[in-house]
Design an enzyme around this catalytic site. Structure first.
Site, PDB file in Angstrom:
ATOM      1  N   CYS A   1     -21.098  14.031 -41.678  1.00 15.54           N
ATOM      2  CA  CYS A   1     -20.843  15.509 -41.601  1.00 15.54           C
ATOM      3  C   CYS A   1     -21.470  15.771 -42.810  1.00 15.54           C
ATOM      4  CB  CYS A   1     -19.772  14.918 -42.352  1.00 15.54           C
ATOM      5  SG  CYS A   1     -18.289  17.228 -42.675  1.00 15.54           S
TER       6      CYS A   1
ATOM      7  N   CYS B   1     -19.491  17.857 -45.436  1.00  7.86           N
ATOM      8  CA  CYS B   1     -19.122  17.162 -46.441  1.00  7.86           C
ATOM      9  C   CYS B   1     -19.701  16.560 -47.410  1.00  7.86           C
ATOM     10  CB  CYS B   1     -17.960  16.510 -45.407  1.00  7.86           C
ATOM     11  SG  CYS B   1     -17.343  17.173 -44.226  1.00  7.86           S
ATOM     12  N   ASP B   2     -20.758  16.127 -46.999  1.00  6.61           N
ATOM     13  CA  ASP B   2     -21.270  15.248 -47.815  1.00  6.61           C
ATOM     14  C   ASP B   2     -23.269  15.532 -48.293  1.00  6.61           C
ATOM     15  OD1 ASP B   2     -19.179  13.163 -47.600  1.00  6.61           O
ATOM     16  OD2 ASP B   2     -19.876  12.806 -46.029  1.00  6.61           O
TER      17      ASP B   2
END
Ligand SMILES: Cc1cc2nc3c(=O)[nH]c(=O)nc-3n(C[C@H](O)[C@H](O)[C@H](O)COP(=O)(O)OP(=O)(O)OC[C@H]3O[C@@H](n4cnc5c(N)ncnc54)[C@H](O)[C@@H]3O)c2cc1C
Length: 308
Positions: free
Chosen positions: A136, A139-140
């Site tokens: 992701c 997300c990261d």
């Protein structure tokens, strides 16, 4: 109403299911969540959530726990780690059967079984998940600021996510198994023209290794069989997504990828059956989008129950 009959039965206790549980129990609807895994869903796999509005930074496990407590506080019953053997959506009152012989009846059902990113299944992938291996970019990506990474995949999401990751990282090596991409021309053009992205075609990753975090990947050329190792700080894998909908095949409408087809109010093709979260046909799979879907599904279920 018998003890086992509910206004709303929600299948899945990830962010979508728990949000639906909060909304429907707060609306004084008798609500049961049946969850095959651990409450929190994919959240429990997530080391840190830094993009959930209103919460600066929190572990996924903690966020899931707070959502569950909030649902229970409003009167929702949550049963986790259960094993469902059959779904019957053919009557107005729907039936869910469990392996232990229990049966539950729902006037409405909200399907929120989520799913998981497709994995490569190579050595080191599971070991370094959350420690350099990610699925992701949203997300990261921020955790890899100034670093060099490898991206795997050749579809729209791989190319678009690679371009979005160039905001953070210093260099991307994109590894793809074919000699061409399965993506829209604009996405290919954008990735090809980005100076931070290098391409290794007709190749796949053979393994991921490191110490505390990822340090190296093995790359195998699928045409020549030749193997090389490259140093990297992380690996982002974008090779598709698998919705947990196998059990619903033949019962409700799914698209070719097994994702549940819903309208904007989360109705499926079966009256009284709604769906929410990562399991539905949609582009962006995030906690925020899952909770939005869950709220809409619960409000739609309440609306359906007004004339039940
Ligand atoms: C490693 C990782 C990191 C992530 N990081 C972030 C992040 O930083 N920020 C962000 O916004 N998003 C992040 N995501 C994505 C986010 O976790 C998901 O979008 C979100 O959890 C989806 O919620 P959901 O409720 O739809 O499904 P899920 O979270 O997948 O929950 C579904 C639940 O239903 C259960 N279940 C499955 N089938 C059935 C069934 N038939 N009956 C009953 N229960 C069933 C499952 O066991 C699971 O507990 C991350 C995902 C992963 C994998």
């Amino acid at each position: 109403m018998t003890d086992n009959t509910y206004d709303v039965i929600i299948l899945g206790a990830g962010p979508a299911g728990l949000t639906a549980g909060i909304y429907s129990s707060r609306a004084r609807l008798r609500t049961l969540i049946l969850n095959e895994g651990t409450a929190g869903g994919q959240l429990v796999l997530t080391h840190e959530i830094a993009n959930y509005p209103g919460v600066d930074s929190i572990s996924g496990f903690q966020l899931g726990n707070i959502m569950k407590k909030q649902a229970v506080k409003f009167g929702c019953t949550v049963k986790s780690n259960i094993n469902i053997t059959a779904y019957d959506f053919s009557s107005k009152l729907k039936r869910i059967s469990l392996k232990n012989g229990d049966e539950y009846f729902g006037k409405t059902i909200i399907l929120a079984p989520g799913g998981l990113p497709r994995t490569l299944g190579i050595p080191g992938e599971a070991e370094f998940k959350g420690r350099g291996v990610s699925y992701c970019a949203t997300c990261d990506g921020d955790f890899f600021t100034g670093k060099e990474i490898v991206v795997v995949g050749g579809g729209n999401s791989a190319l678009e996510e690679a371009v979005s990751l160039t905001k953070y990282v210093s260099k991307i090596t994109l590894v793809h198994q074919f000699d061409h991409f399965q993506a829209f021309p604009y996405a290919i053009e954008e990735a090809r023209s980005n100076p931070k992205i290098n391409f290794i075609m007709e190749s796949t990753l053979s393994g991921i290794s490191g110490d505390e975090t990822v340090r190296r990947v093995g790359v195998r050329n699928l045409k020549t069989g030749e193997s090389t190792e490259i140093a990297t700080d992380g690996v982002f894998i974008f090779i598709g997504y698998v919705a947990n909908t196998d059990g619903f095949k033949g019962l409700i409408s799914l698209n070719n990828y097994g994702e549940i087809i819903v309208d904007p109010e989360m109705h499926t093709n079966i009256p009284g059956v709604f769906a929410a979260g990562d399991c539905i046909v949609k582009r962006y799979r995030q906690v925020t989008t899952a909770v939005g879907d869950g709220a809409i599904a619960a409000l739609s279920a309440a609306e359906y129950l007004r004339t039940y």
